[in-house]
Write an enzyme that holds these catalytic residues in place. Structure first.
Site, short mmCIF file in Angstrom:
data_model
loop_
_atom_site.label_atom_id
_atom_site.label_comp_id
_atom_site.label_asym_id
_atom_site.label_seq_id
_atom_site.Cartn_x
_atom_site.Cartn_y
_atom_site.Cartn_z
N ASP A 47 0.86 -1.17 0.00
CA ASP A 47 0.00 0.00 0.00
C ASP A 47 0.91 1.23 0.00
O ASP A 47 1.93 1.25 0.68
CB ASP A 47 -0.85 -0.01 1.28
CG ASP A 47 -2.29 0.36 1.03
OD1 ASP A 47 -2.51 1.46 0.49
OD2 ASP A 47 -3.18 -0.42 1.39
N ASP A 65 -3.26 4.56 -2.37
CA ASP A 65 -4.42 4.90 -1.55
C ASP A 65 -5.03 6.25 -1.93
O ASP A 65 -4.31 7.20 -2.26
CB ASP A 65 -3.93 4.96 -0.09
CG ASP A 65 -5.02 5.23 0.92
OD1 ASP A 65 -5.81 4.32 1.18
OD2 ASP A 65 -5.06 6.36 1.45
N GLU A 92 -6.58 3.52 -5.92
CA GLU A 92 -7.86 3.34 -5.23
C GLU A 92 -8.81 4.48 -5.51
O GLU A 92 -8.50 5.64 -5.25
CB GLU A 92 -7.65 3.25 -3.71
CG GLU A 92 -8.93 2.90 -2.99
CD GLU A 92 -9.11 3.57 -1.63
OE1 GLU A 92 -9.94 3.09 -0.85
OE2 GLU A 92 -8.43 4.58 -1.34
N HIS A 119 -11.16 -3.71 3.06
CA HIS A 119 -11.19 -3.37 4.49
C HIS A 119 -12.07 -2.17 4.80
O HIS A 119 -12.14 -1.75 5.95
CB HIS A 119 -9.75 -3.10 4.94
CG HIS A 119 -9.14 -1.92 4.24
ND1 HIS A 119 -8.95 -1.89 2.87
CD2 HIS A 119 -8.72 -0.73 4.70
CE1 HIS A 119 -8.43 -0.74 2.53
NE2 HIS A 119 -8.28 -0.01 3.62
N ASP A 120 -12.69 -1.60 3.77
CA ASP A 120 -13.55 -0.44 3.99
C ASP A 120 -15.02 -0.74 3.79
O ASP A 120 -15.87 0.15 3.96
CB ASP A 120 -13.15 0.69 3.02
CG ASP A 120 -11.75 1.22 3.29
OD1 ASP A 120 -11.35 1.25 4.47
OD2 ASP A 120 -11.05 1.59 2.32
C1 GLC Z 1 -8.40 4.69 1.89
C2 GLC Z 1 -8.27 3.46 2.72
C3 GLC Z 1 -8.98 3.66 4.03
C4 GLC Z 1 -8.33 4.80 4.74
C5 GLC Z 1 -8.32 6.05 3.86
C6 GLC Z 1 -7.43 7.10 4.41
O1 GLC Z 1 -9.70 4.93 1.51
O2 GLC Z 1 -8.73 2.35 2.03
O3 GLC Z 1 -8.95 2.53 4.83
O4 GLC Z 1 -9.01 5.08 5.93
O5 GLC Z 1 -7.85 5.78 2.57
O6 GLC Z 1 -6.09 6.76 4.25
#
Ligand code: GLC
Ligand code: MG
Length: 601
Positions: free
Chosen positions: A148, A244, A316, A377-378
């Site tokens: 990541d 991310d 992402e 994970h979200d």
């Molecule tokens: C992304 C991640 C999430 C995180 C956010 C801030 O969306 O997937 O888990 O809280 O970024 O870094």
């Protein structure tokens, strides 16, 4: 005239003779035969020769949430040594790439997505030596390692931010500072995106938590720092990056601009979704930054004729195709396509899922590679989203069957191969996720991501083989006694793990790796499609993701007479569609949550 000449003349005149005609005919027919042979060869090679595919187009990407995967030191939190000890599992599963959520030094306010050192491993997860071992051991198993990369923000405990608060150069402008909170810009996690620094007596911008100040990408020094981070990990030998929160990298410099309401139904003005993010998301400047990281990362591509060591970069984003597909340019291999993450809710029936799949294929920029994500994970786990059928079946197997037989790279979330479920019983007091906590006791459950982050279920022992501690950082799902790797591996009946493995294996067939994709019969309950690559076996996939029985005739419209069951969800109440049995295709009856992959003759 010399005899030579004479004989020469004679030779010339030979064409008129029979002998010569035969010779000519022979040559011509030889030529034609050769042409036909070459043409046949070319056709055959075309049909059979696989297109050049990179490793990331051929593998399943398996996401590890490191806090929850495997604890090795008994503190109740997963770590790198834990992951190393489980690497053989991926060979068993048939997965060739793992993406590991952040393991960098962090105060862990957002569990690693708040980074205080981009090139250091947090001691909670282990050491740099452990990371080197992990990469080495993974590579020894032909497993790619994707890390990541969290470029949008750092932790507020990062030395850069601490120095920036003190106006210490060159860090003064590493973040986005203003004397007043200049506008209505909102944080993704809710509330104003402007945080107050008591040290600097100024406001700073944070797209996420106040503890996650946004870096100032208009500052070339910041750009250099982040390129150096990519360079560091490239040198360490990683195979790719999952970038991310890419949409939030840049914000408008005109902070007098308020964002207009989105008019989306169901959101309060506290929430990010309430606004239309014209000035804080998907700004065109982002592409240059992606290109910079891509250039740095791809320096470490040491592929040769025999080995594909290309580097991979996925960004992402949750967005409609017109927005997300713009990220196919400028260095990223692909943006995550999250449509199925959202679309695995019951309200998205089979026709809706079909539409989402078509959208991906029809909007893909020329020459680009599709992808599908079903969990992370979200978001709520795939097994929990769709609930259960009236006869008590989960949709785990049909959803995995869908994801793993589509054309494109699938990204899977740890435990979804087992049918792990959300843990919905976590009290407010036990809640860890700051996103949940932000909305207080009455609403935290609508936002907390803890339910989908509970420990991996390895076996039926009290801590599911995840840890020796009696206090894992999040509670285990009590169903780990029968939803776990060990049980699902050894059971005499078909389990989600076995289905997943069978699908992962089948994905290696040309039909699934790069073959064509054509929808067949679909209604509100049933989806079916054919995958085929010329010169190789073709497969019919038929699944019921709905709530009513589907009866499908593949004979009348498509002339499919019969086929052989190659993968089954195994949850049938009858023996008719047993593995490897040949079945008639004029009347396939599927109850909700049942599905088959059928080899066509
Ligand atoms: C992304 C991640 C999430 C995180 C956010 C801030 O969306 O997937 O888990 O809280 O970024 O870094
Ligand atoms: Mg930003």
């Amino acid at each position: 005239m010399s005899p030579k000449g004479e004989s020469g003349l004679k030779k010339k005149g030979c064409c008129a003779t029979n002998k010569c005609l035969i010779f000519l005919c022979f040559v011509v027919s030889l030529g034609i035969t050769a042409l036909i042979v070459v043409a046949l060869l070319v056709m055959n090679v075309r049909g059979r020769f696989p297109p050049e595919q990179k490793w990331w187009q051929k593998t399943i990407v398996y996401q590890i949430y490191p806090r929850s995967f495997q604890d090795s030191d008994g503190d109740g939190i997963g770590d790198l040594n834990g992951i190393i000890s489980r690497l053989d599992y991926f060979n068993y599963l048939g997965v060739d790439a793992i993406w590991i959520s952040p393991v960098y030094e962090s105060p862990m306010i957002d569990f690693g997505y708040d980074i205080s050192n981009f090139t250091k491993v947090d001691p909670m997860f282990g050491s740099m030596e452990n990371m080197k071992t992990l990469i080495k051991e993974a590579h020894a198993r032909n497993l790619r390692v994707i890390l990541d990369f969290v470029p949008n923000h750092s932790s507020n405990k990062h030395p850069w931010f601490i120095k920036s608060e003190l106006r210490e150069d060159p860090y003064t402008d590493y973040y986005i500072w203003h004397d007043t909170a200049p506008n209505n810009w909102h944080s993704v996690f809710g509330g104003s995106a402007w945080g107050w620094s008591d040290v600097r007596k100024q406001y700073y911008y944070h797209a996420f938590l106040p503890e996650q100040p946004d870096l100032n990408y208009r500052n070339p020094a910041v750009r250099e720092e982040m390129k150096n981070s990519v360079d560091f990990w490239g040198r360490m030998g990683i195979d790719g990056l999952r970038v991310d929160a890419i949409p939030y990298l840049f914000e408008s410099t005109n902070v007098s601009l308020n964002e207009p309401p989105s008019n989306l139904p169901g959101f309060t003005s506290e929430q990010w979704e309430y606004y239309d993010h014209l000035y804080t998301a998907n700004l065109p400047e982002i592409n240059d930054a992606i290109q910079e990281w891509s250039d740095v990362l791809r320096k470490y591509d040491n592929s040769d004729d025999d080995t594909d060591n290309s580097k991979f970069m996925v960004v992402e984003i949750y967005a409609v195709p017109s927005i997300r597909n713009a990220y196919y340019t400028n260095g990223a291999d692909m943006p995550f396509n999250m449509d199925l993450v959202e679309g695995s809710y019951p309200s998205c029936n089979a026709s809706c899922i079909k539409k989402l799949v078509e959208i991906e294929y029809n909007t893909l920029p020329e020459g680009k590679w599709p992808n599908f994500v079903m969990g992370n994970h979200d978001r709520s786990r795939l097994t929990s989203k769709r609930g259960i059928t009236t006869s008590g079946k989960t949709y785990t197997n049909v959803l995995n069957m869908l994801l793993l037989t589509l054309r494109g790279t699938p990204t899977c979330y740890y435990g979804d191969e087992l049918g792990m479920e959300d843990v919905d019983t976590i009290s407010f007091e036990d809640t860890q996720d700051p996103y949940g906590l932000h909305f207080g006791t009455s609403a935290y459950k609508n936002f907390s991501r803890d339910p989908e982050r509970t420990p991996m279920q390895w076996d039926e022992s009290p801590q599911a083989g995840f840890t020796n501690s009696s206090h894992p950082w999040l509670p285990l799902n009590q169903n780990h006694t029968f939803i776990n790797v060990q049980y699902e591996k050894n059971a005499s009946h078909i389990t989600p793990l076995k289905v997943y493995r069978a699908l992962a294996k089948l994905r290696q067939e040309p039909a699934f790796l790069y073959g064509s994709f054509d929808f067949r019969y679909t209604d509100d309950n049933v989806i079916s499609y054919v995958r085929s690559a010329s010169g190789y076996s073709s497969y019919l996939v038929v699944i019921n993701v709905g709530t009513e029985t589907g009866t499908i005739d593949f004979k009348t419209p498509y002339d499919y007479q019969e086929g052989t069951v190659k993968v089954t969800t195994g949850n049938f109440d009858h023996e008719d569609y047993a593995l490897d049995s040949t079945i008639k295709l004029d009347k396939i009856i599927l109850q909700p949550a049942e599905g088959l992959v059928i080899l066509l003759p």
